[in-house]
Design an enzyme around this catalytic site. Sequence first.
Site, PDB file in Angstrom:
ATOM      1  N   ASP A 116       0.908  -1.161  -0.118  1.00 17.04           N
ATOM      2  CA  ASP A 116       0.086  -0.035   0.130  1.00 17.04           C
ATOM      3  C   ASP A 116       0.698   1.390  -0.034  1.00 17.04           C
ATOM      4  OD1 ASP A 116      -1.933   1.919   0.355  1.00 17.04           O
ATOM      5  OD2 ASP A 116      -2.557   1.307   2.367  1.00 17.04           O
ATOM      6  N   ASP A 303      -1.796   5.657  -5.344  1.00 16.95           N
ATOM      7  CA  ASP A 303      -1.949   4.936  -4.058  1.00 16.95           C
ATOM      8  C   ASP A 303      -2.483   3.249  -4.726  1.00 16.95           C
ATOM      9  OD1 ASP A 303      -3.078   3.569  -1.901  1.00 16.95           O
ATOM     10  OD2 ASP A 303      -4.538   5.224  -1.381  1.00 16.95           O
TER      11      ASP A 303
END
Length: 422
Positions: A116, A303
Amino acid sequence: MTLSLLSISLLGLLVPLRTFKVDRLKNVNFQGHNGPRQLLKAYRKYSLPIPDGLEDAAEQETQRRRSVKRGIMLKSTNPKVKAANVGAVAATPELGDVEYLSPISIGGQTINVDFDSGSADLWVFSTELPKGLTAGHQLFNQTKSKTFKTVPDQSFTIKYGDGSTASGSIGTDTVEVGGVTVTKQAVGVATSVSPAFVVDVPNNGLFGLAFSKLNQVRPTKQNTFFDNVMSSLAEPLWTADLRKASVGAYEFGRIDSTKHTGGLTWIPSDTEEGFWKFSTSGYSIGNDTFGLTKIAEGHAIADTGTTLMLVHQEVSDKYYSQVPGSKFMPHLGGVTFPCDTKLPDLFLDVGGVYTAKTRRRWRVFFSPYPNSTAKANVEIELCYGGIQATMSTTQIWGDVFFRSQFVAFHGGNHSLGMAPHS
Ligand SMILES: *[C@@H]1O[C@H](CO)[C@@H](O)[C@H](O)[C@H]1NC(C)=O
Ligand SMILES: *[C@@H]1O[C@H](CO)[C@@H](O)[C@H](O)[C@H]1NC(C)=O
Ligand SMILES: *[C@@H]1O[C@H](CO)[C@@H](O)[C@H](O)[C@H]1NC(C)=O
Ligand SMILES: *[C@@H]1O[C@H](CO)[C@@H](O)[C@H](O)[C@H]1NC(C)=O
């Protein structure tokens, strides 16, 4: 639009909710994505105000799907690269590209986690969790690891937008990712996780790749794996190669030029807030023969841990104005369109120096909503757009973006390298 997303608190970072219930069975009846759930997840991660009705829509979708056995298991491969100090792990899409999971080894125990770039904590499901929360998950057992050391008086607590939390203790252990090793990596050993993580069975933790200033360990922030390993890598960077419905890779220390076409364009990243953030100020729909239409300069965060792509309101409006049958559905919080509609390509400026083309067939976020029209008694399948609007000046470009672009994250000079996928 009825969304009002005027305020954004990016510093109140929230780690994404993982909300899919899934059987670890062969996929016999995959129903498509819960689009509202993914949108909700993005809003929560960045503390955006949640539009009326979106939570209900997401929950209703979850309920509707619960009775159906579904889930997708793609074969995981692990193309390890053993060379200088470089490493690679597979990035395997789960739940129909909702998330990408990769194996890491902690104290010799292999665990699949979500890499992430929008958060900065490494934490995993563990044998310290109550049994009721761990069905189907891989668990890290700290007692079994010969290299694990508890770090006293440190703990992590990650708060979600809905008030639930994941938390646990902190230890250090040897963490290996595709051949690259950190011997005293801080690892969060979860002792409590929210139901959202419990039901996301394929995923057993997060591997944060944003900047360490966003780390949630208290009282002392800990370094991410990448920050720890960066100086020893052949090159101080990592790359994301995420693919639609097939296995891609995360690599550390090198750029695999076979994964992209043409040279990489480098864009400086504004890392002040701890994100991989960059400027964007133009777009074009269909083709970019006549250049890009300028919009007020905004910013986007790259992201990998968010499924959808949230863009400037004007871009979304113009885009869907060219998609016949598309419609903003207030109760779903986003735009849907008939699934058989042909989508145009979208071109977006990155840093004033690069135009990223998000290819049409990779941008759809299939999420069919059965819609029986009484008249013809035929079902029109509606798809939930992989691209949705945000009124915030900070846009969130998640996996929908990465499926079209190969992206390098350069920790040495804080820049992002981009090129179309090969
Ligand atoms: C963890 O590992 C230890 C040592 O191998 C073992 O005794 C224990 O049963 C394990 N715990 C669980 C919950 O599996
Ligand atoms: C960062 O480093 C890369 C690779 O060495 C280089 O090509 C790029 O131009 C640099 N980026 C910036 C913004 O200086
Ligand atoms: C690009 O768009 C323009 C304007 O709509 C059109 O005239 C042109 O044919 C398009 N070019 C391509 C290659 O599709
Ligand atoms: C069902 O589809 C029709 C035709 O596209 C549309 O007009 C109607 O709003 C849809 N109904 C729902 C509940 O989505």
